[in-house]
Every structure is written in structure tokens, then in C-alpha cells.
Scaffold this active site. Sequence first.
Site, PDB file in Angstrom:
ATOM      1  N   SER A   3     -28.673  19.851 -47.264  1.00 32.98           N
ATOM      2  CA  SER A   3     -29.138  19.229 -48.496  1.00 32.98           C
ATOM      3  C   SER A   3     -30.149  20.147 -49.196  1.00 32.98           C
ATOM      4  CB  SER A   3     -29.694  17.835 -48.210  1.00 32.98           C
ATOM      5  OG  SER A   3     -29.912  17.118 -49.406  1.00 32.98           O
ATOM      6  N   ASP A  58     -19.510  12.960 -51.006  1.00 33.03           N
ATOM      7  CA  ASP A  58     -20.969  13.020 -51.143  1.00 33.03           C
ATOM      8  C   ASP A  58     -21.373  12.484 -52.515  1.00 33.03           C
ATOM      9  OD1 ASP A  58     -23.689  13.705 -51.249  1.00 33.03           O
ATOM     10  OD2 ASP A  58     -23.370  15.596 -50.194  1.00 33.03           O
ATOM     11  N   HIS A  91     -22.836  12.238 -47.651  1.00 34.31           N
ATOM     12  CA  HIS A  91     -23.979  13.143 -47.511  1.00 34.31           C
ATOM     13  C   HIS A  91     -24.462  13.080 -46.070  1.00 34.31           C
ATOM     14  CE1 HIS A  91     -26.983  15.721 -49.256  1.00 34.31           C
ATOM     15  NE2 HIS A  91     -27.953  15.002 -48.726  1.00 34.31           N
TER      16      HIS A  91
END
Length: 110
Positions: A3, A58, A91
Site C-alpha cells: 500500500s 482493490d 486490498h
Amino acid sequence: GFSHGGAMSLATVVKSERKLGGCAVLSGWALPKQDIPSAVPNSANKDTPFLVCHGESDQVVVAANGPLVAKILKDGGASSVQLHTYPGMAHSSCPKEERDVAAWLSEVLP
């Protein structure tokens, strides 16, 4: 890095003056203010192996960012860029991504 860590890893490796062993960008993106596209062509790490992985589901870091990072690197002349996308992965991570990271690490680590 994962991330934001992936975004920071990308910027750090591309802008480093020292040759580094590799860079994994997992569910990350290219930070706009770091101007990664203009940094890649003259990067000391243009020939460093890059691994870019992203989940196709995501909704935190839009899935298009993975392929975009790989494109930015390749367009800038990076010679070793692997891109993997994962259907259904949000995610997070998944066993296939973990295997891909492990395989990549075994290729780039001495």
C-alpha cells in the site's frame, strides 16, 4: 512495501543514488509529487528487479495502479519488471501473491 509502503518503496528505489537489490510494490502506486516517470530513465536502479502486484478487486488503491506502475517503469527503461494481478483480491494479499513474492525473492536474493 504494501500500500503506502509500496508507494514509498517505489519512490525510494527509483530516486536512490545507490544500486539496490530489488523493489516490491504490493497494492501500491506512484506518488504524483515524486514524479516517478521522469526519475526512472536516469535512476541508478533502472536495472534493479521490480515486482509489482495488485488485486483486481482493490477498492482502496484502485486496481489500475498496479499496471500503471509497471508501465511507468517499463516506459522509463526499467529492464526487469514483473507485473502480477490477482482476480478477486481486494486490498490485501492472497496465497498466489505470497508464492509470487517468494519466487521473486529467490530470484533476486543472492
